[in-house]
Design a protein around this motif. Structure first.
Motif, PDB file in Angstrom:
ATOM      1  N   ALA A 178       0.840  -1.194   0.000  1.00 45.68           N
ATOM      2  CA  ALA A 178       0.000   0.000   0.000  1.00 45.68           C
ATOM      3  C   ALA A 178       0.880   1.251   0.000  1.00 45.68           C
ATOM      4  O   ALA A 178       1.592   1.504   0.959  1.00 45.68           O
ATOM      5  CB  ALA A 178      -0.919  -0.015   1.215  1.00 45.68           C
ATOM      6  N   ASP A 223      -0.472   2.733  -5.682  1.00 46.37           N
ATOM      7  CA  ASP A 223       0.016   4.070  -5.363  1.00 46.37           C
ATOM      8  C   ASP A 223      -0.844   5.088  -6.090  1.00 46.37           C
ATOM      9  O   ASP A 223      -1.342   4.812  -7.187  1.00 46.37           O
ATOM     10  CB  ASP A 223       1.487   4.226  -5.770  1.00 46.37           C
ATOM     11  CG  ASP A 223       2.172   5.340  -4.996  1.00 46.37           C
ATOM     12  OD1 ASP A 223       2.954   5.034  -4.068  1.00 46.37           O
ATOM     13  OD2 ASP A 223       1.929   6.527  -5.303  1.00 46.37           O
ATOM     14  N   LEU A 265      -5.246   5.598  -1.562  1.00 48.35           N
ATOM     15  CA  LEU A 265      -5.504   4.699  -0.438  1.00 48.35           C
ATOM     16  C   LEU A 265      -6.741   5.093   0.358  1.00 48.35           C
ATOM     17  O   LEU A 265      -7.372   4.238   0.981  1.00 48.35           O
ATOM     18  CB  LEU A 265      -4.287   4.640   0.475  1.00 48.35           C
ATOM     19  CG  LEU A 265      -3.025   4.023  -0.136  1.00 48.35           C
ATOM     20  CD1 LEU A 265      -1.865   4.117   0.848  1.00 48.35           C
ATOM     21  CD2 LEU A 265      -3.264   2.586  -0.555  1.00 48.35           C
ATOM     22  N   LEU A 270      -9.549   3.217  -1.428  1.00 50.74           N
ATOM     23  CA  LEU A 270      -9.093   1.926  -1.919  1.00 50.74           C
ATOM     24  C   LEU A 270     -10.254   0.943  -2.072  1.00 50.74           C
ATOM     25  O   LEU A 270     -10.984   0.671  -1.123  1.00 50.74           O
ATOM     26  CB  LEU A 270      -8.040   1.357  -0.973  1.00 50.74           C
ATOM     27  CG  LEU A 270      -7.252   0.141  -1.474  1.00 50.74           C
ATOM     28  CD1 LEU A 270      -6.453   0.502  -2.721  1.00 50.74           C
ATOM     29  CD2 LEU A 270      -6.318  -0.363  -0.378  1.00 50.74           C
ATOM     30  N   VAL A 313       2.961  -1.092   4.576  1.00 54.14           N
ATOM     31  CA  VAL A 313       2.789   0.346   4.342  1.00 54.14           C
ATOM     32  C   VAL A 313       4.117   0.990   4.730  1.00 54.14           C
ATOM     33  O   VAL A 313       4.301   1.479   5.843  1.00 54.14           O
ATOM     34  CB  VAL A 313       1.620   0.919   5.178  1.00 54.14           C
ATOM     35  CG1 VAL A 313       1.240   2.303   4.670  1.00 54.14           C
ATOM     36  CG2 VAL A 313       0.410  -0.012   5.151  1.00 54.14           C
ATOM     37  N   VAL A 368      -7.599   5.894   5.591  1.00 51.84           N
ATOM     38  CA  VAL A 368      -6.602   5.113   4.856  1.00 51.84           C
ATOM     39  C   VAL A 368      -6.330   3.799   5.573  1.00 51.84           C
ATOM     40  O   VAL A 368      -6.327   2.719   4.960  1.00 51.84           O
ATOM     41  CB  VAL A 368      -5.306   5.928   4.675  1.00 51.84           C
ATOM     42  CG1 VAL A 368      -4.157   5.030   4.229  1.00 51.84           C
ATOM     43  CG2 VAL A 368      -5.519   7.065   3.681  1.00 51.84           C
ATOM     44  N   ILE A 384      -7.187   0.021   4.104  1.00 49.96           N
ATOM     45  CA  ILE A 384      -6.170  -1.029   3.981  1.00 49.96           C
ATOM     46  C   ILE A 384      -6.602  -2.254   4.773  1.00 49.96           C
ATOM     47  O   ILE A 384      -6.578  -3.384   4.274  1.00 49.96           O
ATOM     48  CB  ILE A 384      -4.802  -0.511   4.460  1.00 49.96           C
ATOM     49  CG1 ILE A 384      -4.280   0.578   3.507  1.00 49.96           C
ATOM     50  CG2 ILE A 384      -3.796  -1.656   4.564  1.00 49.96           C
ATOM     51  CD1 ILE A 384      -3.067   1.325   4.024  1.00 49.96           C
TER      52      ILE A 384
END
Length: 200
Positions: free
Chosen positions: A53, A75, A98, A101, A117, A133, A137
């Motif tokens: 990530a 990215d 992110l 995402l 990360v 974020v 993730i």
């Protein structure tokens, strides 16, 4: 639409290409660019599915793929993703913010065994989006999977905030180190490597 990241707002024009050139030069000089990958490789079973990530130029994803894992790198910077494609065939690299995402929407529906990360990614996301974020993730990691986060402690994202954001994202703190090569954590450390687990 996502807020502009600090990678966009806090850097000068041409920064992305400078970053690409820098890591290509370091690789050509034989620099050790796989420290993060060695740690993640030690934490997961062989042949794991791993999300990189904030993959940047793809160096961590490439090193993990070379160790037999399946990698997807993401990215927000198209210049970095283009360089990752060019320099590291094997992993799949995608352009995505992110904070928004949604990998199933990009053809990657299978959850990941772990996410890494690295590279100060959490300090380059848009201000105020850190909790979102981390939650986005975590949502891509299977139950009992890991999220491994590393960043400089002087870059505006206190470790205490990471811990609170991790709890809100449904993650549990498992380990913290001062470096990717596992030096003991100290409150005055200049870097933090945090291993989080999504409970089963």
């Amino acid at each position: 639409m996502a807020k502009p990241t600090r990678w966009v707002t806090d850097t000068k024009p041409g920064h992305s290409q400078w970053y690409v050139d820098r890591f290509r030069r370091l690789a050509a000089e034989g620099a050790d660019l796989a420290g993060e990958a060695r740690l993640v490789d030690a934490l997961v079973p062989p042949g794991s599915r791993i999300l990189d990530a904030g993959c940047g130029t793809g160096r961590v994803a490439a090193a993990l793929a070379a160790r037999g894992h399946t990698l997807v790198g993401v990215d927000a910077d198209p210049t970095l993703v283009e360089a990752a494609h060019a320099d590291h065939p094997g992993p799949r690299f995608l352009v995505a913010d992110l904070a928004e995402l949604d990998l199933p929407g990009q053809g990657e529906p299978e959850p990941f065994d772990a996410a890494v990360v690295a590279g100060n990614v959490m300090t380059f996301v848009a201000p105020g989006t850190e909790p979102v974020v981390l939650a986005r993730i975590a949502a891509h990691v299977r139950p009992d999977g890991l999220v491994v986060v590393g960043f400089g402690t002087d870059r505006g994202y206190p470790v205490a905030e990471l811990d609170a954001d991790a709890v809100a994202a449904g993650l549990r703190l498992e380990h913290r180190f001062a470096t990717w090569d596992l030096r003991p954590w100290r409150d005055d450390a200049e870097f933090a490597v945090t291993v989080l687990r999504r409970p089963a």
